[in-house]
Design a protein around this motif. Sequence first.
Motif, PDB file in Angstrom:
ATOM      1  N   ALA A  80       0.830  -1.215   0.000  1.00  0.00           N
ATOM      2  CA  ALA A  80       0.000   0.000   0.000  1.00  0.00           C
ATOM      3  C   ALA A  80       0.861   1.260   0.000  1.00  0.00           C
ATOM      4  O   ALA A  80       0.579   2.205  -0.731  1.00  0.00           O
ATOM      5  N   ALA A  81       1.927   1.259   0.808  1.00  0.00           N
ATOM      6  CA  ALA A  81       2.761   2.468   0.922  1.00  0.00           C
ATOM      7  C   ALA A  81       3.372   2.838  -0.426  1.00  0.00           C
ATOM      8  O   ALA A  81       3.493   4.015  -0.753  1.00  0.00           O
ATOM      9  N   ALA A  82       3.740   1.819  -1.208  1.00  0.00           N
ATOM     10  CA  ALA A  82       4.371   2.091  -2.508  1.00  0.00           C
ATOM     11  C   ALA A  82       3.379   2.680  -3.500  1.00  0.00           C
ATOM     12  O   ALA A  82       3.784   3.327  -4.468  1.00  0.00           O
ATOM     13  N   ALA A  83       2.091   2.435  -3.270  1.00  0.00           N
ATOM     14  CA  ALA A  83       1.085   2.884  -4.243  1.00  0.00           C
ATOM     15  C   ALA A  83       0.433   4.207  -3.862  1.00  0.00           C
ATOM     16  O   ALA A  83      -0.263   4.806  -4.676  1.00  0.00           O
ATOM     17  N   LEU A  84       0.667   4.677  -2.643  1.00  0.00           N
ATOM     18  CA  LEU A  84      -0.086   5.833  -2.138  1.00  0.00           C
ATOM     19  C   LEU A  84       0.077   7.090  -2.991  1.00  0.00           C
ATOM     20  O   LEU A  84      -0.829   7.899  -3.082  1.00  0.00           O
TER      21      LEU A  84
ATOM     22  N   LEU B 109     -13.721  10.295   4.848  1.00  0.00           N
ATOM     23  CA  LEU B 109     -12.914   9.930   3.682  1.00  0.00           C
ATOM     24  C   LEU B 109     -13.769   9.099   2.741  1.00  0.00           C
ATOM     25  O   LEU B 109     -14.686   8.404   3.186  1.00  0.00           O
ATOM     26  N   LEU B 110     -13.442   9.151   1.474  1.00  0.00           N
ATOM     27  CA  LEU B 110     -14.146   8.293   0.518  1.00  0.00           C
ATOM     28  C   LEU B 110     -13.833   6.841   0.845  1.00  0.00           C
ATOM     29  O   LEU B 110     -12.675   6.488   1.071  1.00  0.00           O
ATOM     30  N   SER B 111     -14.844   6.012   0.884  1.00  0.00           N
ATOM     31  CA  SER B 111     -14.630   4.595   1.178  1.00  0.00           C
ATOM     32  C   SER B 111     -15.701   3.776   0.465  1.00  0.00           C
ATOM     33  O   SER B 111     -16.819   3.640   0.981  1.00  0.00           O
ATOM     34  N   PRO B 112     -15.368   3.262  -0.718  1.00  0.00           N
ATOM     35  CA  PRO B 112     -16.379   2.512  -1.467  1.00  0.00           C
ATOM     36  C   PRO B 112     -16.916   1.316  -0.678  1.00  0.00           C
ATOM     37  O   PRO B 112     -18.096   0.994  -0.756  1.00  0.00           O
ATOM     38  N   ALA B 141      -4.313  17.699   4.118  1.00  0.00           N
ATOM     39  CA  ALA B 141      -3.736  17.091   5.327  1.00  0.00           C
ATOM     40  C   ALA B 141      -4.620  15.909   5.725  1.00  0.00           C
ATOM     41  O   ALA B 141      -5.221  15.895   6.793  1.00  0.00           O
ATOM     42  N   LEU B 142      -4.696  14.928   4.825  1.00  0.00           N
ATOM     43  CA  LEU B 142      -5.524  13.745   5.096  1.00  0.00           C
ATOM     44  C   LEU B 142      -4.617  12.569   5.446  1.00  0.00           C
ATOM     45  O   LEU B 142      -3.405  12.600   5.204  1.00  0.00           O
ATOM     46  N   SER B 143      -5.204  11.519   6.002  1.00  0.00           N
ATOM     47  CA  SER B 143      -4.426  10.383   6.508  1.00  0.00           C
ATOM     48  C   SER B 143      -3.580   9.743   5.411  1.00  0.00           C
ATOM     49  O   SER B 143      -3.976   9.713   4.250  1.00  0.00           O
ATOM     50  N   ALA B 144      -2.433   9.201   5.822  1.00  0.00           N
ATOM     51  CA  ALA B 144      -1.572   8.470   4.881  1.00  0.00           C
ATOM     52  C   ALA B 144      -2.045   7.020   4.805  1.00  0.00           C
ATOM     53  O   ALA B 144      -1.306   6.075   5.105  1.00  0.00           O
ATOM     54  N   THR B 145      -3.315   6.855   4.452  1.00  0.00           N
ATOM     55  CA  THR B 145      -3.904   5.526   4.301  1.00  0.00           C
ATOM     56  C   THR B 145      -4.445   5.406   2.883  1.00  0.00           C
ATOM     57  O   THR B 145      -4.505   6.406   2.158  1.00  0.00           O
ATOM     58  N   VAL B 146      -4.852   4.193   2.526  1.00  0.00           N
ATOM     59  CA  VAL B 146      -5.388   3.989   1.176  1.00  0.00           C
ATOM     60  C   VAL B 146      -6.620   4.878   0.965  1.00  0.00           C
ATOM     61  O   VAL B 146      -6.728   5.571  -0.048  1.00  0.00           O
ATOM     62  N   ASP B 147      -7.519   4.908   1.943  1.00  0.00           N
ATOM     63  CA  ASP B 147      -8.723   5.748   1.816  1.00  0.00           C
ATOM     64  C   ASP B 147      -8.352   7.235   1.800  1.00  0.00           C
ATOM     65  O   ASP B 147      -8.910   8.011   1.018  1.00  0.00           O
ATOM     66  N   GLY B 148      -7.425   7.617   2.679  1.00  0.00           N
ATOM     67  CA  GLY B 148      -7.026   9.027   2.772  1.00  0.00           C
ATOM     68  C   GLY B 148      -6.430   9.526   1.476  1.00  0.00           C
ATOM     69  O   GLY B 148      -6.820  10.582   0.953  1.00  0.00           O
ATOM     70  N   GLN B 149      -5.499   8.764   0.924  1.00  0.00           N
ATOM     71  CA  GLN B 149      -4.827   9.209  -0.297  1.00  0.00           C
ATOM     72  C   GLN B 149      -5.735   9.065  -1.522  1.00  0.00           C
ATOM     73  O   GLN B 149      -5.632   9.843  -2.465  1.00  0.00           O
TER      74      GLN B 149
END
Lengths: 241, 197
Positions: A80-84, B109-112, B141-149
Amino acid sequence: MAVEWTDLGLVLSVRKHGEYDLILHVLTQQHGHYAGVVKGGIGRRTRGLYQPGNRLQFRWRARLEDHLGTFVCEPDRMFAAAALHDRLMLTALSTLCASAEAVLPEREAHPLAYHQACHLLENLGDPNWVSDYVLWEMHLLNELGFGLDLTSCASTGVTEELIYVSPKSGRAVCRKAGEPYRTKLLSLPAFLKGEYIKPLNKDDVIFGLDLTGFFLERYVYGPHGKSLPSARQRLRALVAG
Amino acid sequence: MAGPDIEALIRQLAKLPGLGPRSARRAVLDLIKKKESLMVPLIQSMERAVESVKICSTCGNFDGQDPCALCLDPKRDRSVICVVEDVADLWALERSVSFRGLYHVTGGLLSPLDGVGPDDLNISGLVARAGADEVKEIVFALSATVDGQSTVHYLADRLDGTHVALSGLAHGVPVGGELDYLDDGTLSAAMKARRPV
């Protein structure tokens, strides 16, 4: 007696459970799609592990086989980190996870879907990686029993110049037989027939996405009253540019 | 054991984040013991908050007035808007005293997977604010997560074509962090975001 197994797997989705715990859905190598609780998963030190697309070593344990069970996890590869930072890669990763969670039945091994997903995640960002995504959806259709037959023409039986797919039968159609019906047929890109083309044409990738998207919608999502995940639609739009 | 009123109070408090039935019981016991010095002022504060606290129609912050004090503050830099997921994130940035611009709270956050789409978030308000001439930059300034990004990329697409510059928070080694203890993902993000020294 408690049931327990250990396996490598990909995180598909993460949901909060109470204040401190998470419920993970994962796709494992040998056990398929499984769910379980991660105690204390919201903690600051481990939160980064539980992102969709990450590959972890899972130890699943439950008192009875039917129970939800609990996971204890160790990191393996943080895809996941690599794709962000890349919207196309991130959308592909989200789509892969959302599709696998939505369509793969729980507690049924699907090693081919798992290995193709890992192959895609390991090669995210490489040239032609988007075609690997299309191949993953082809594997998904195969695993679910709706595989396409692209080996010979449904009409004439020839194995050359296969450039269409019949939306009715899911079989390849050659140029000559398909010409009168070309507006009704789906385009078959060469890379889906195993022909290696470098670099890939963007149109070919879009044809591939449209092809797998059509059959996923018809056979997998449609019967459940669902449509393709929104991330999948966004992926197609991003590829189309 | 305790009367129905006390049990009801314990059940209500136990619903708050950070409190379970045990800690709620302890809190209620303390409130009852310090009725005049703690319980009555608490009730009064809560009643005042119920009456006065509003959601700012401009940025989504909580305040006693609408627009909120941050939006009305003439000392703040009105050319930069920082987009945050939640009011708690806004408060965290304010505590850091590192940002003197305006804020915009998306409300999630967007979350399908959870069925959260663009219409469920305060996105149209951000697009409208970005259209103002005085706004020059939007910081995500959103979370460094899949949903955030994913949400960042979506918002960037929505704001494409406007005159504002778009930027995001850096991801990498935290202050005081030792490389040996960092996870692979953070290290890889830090390496990608390296800068000249």
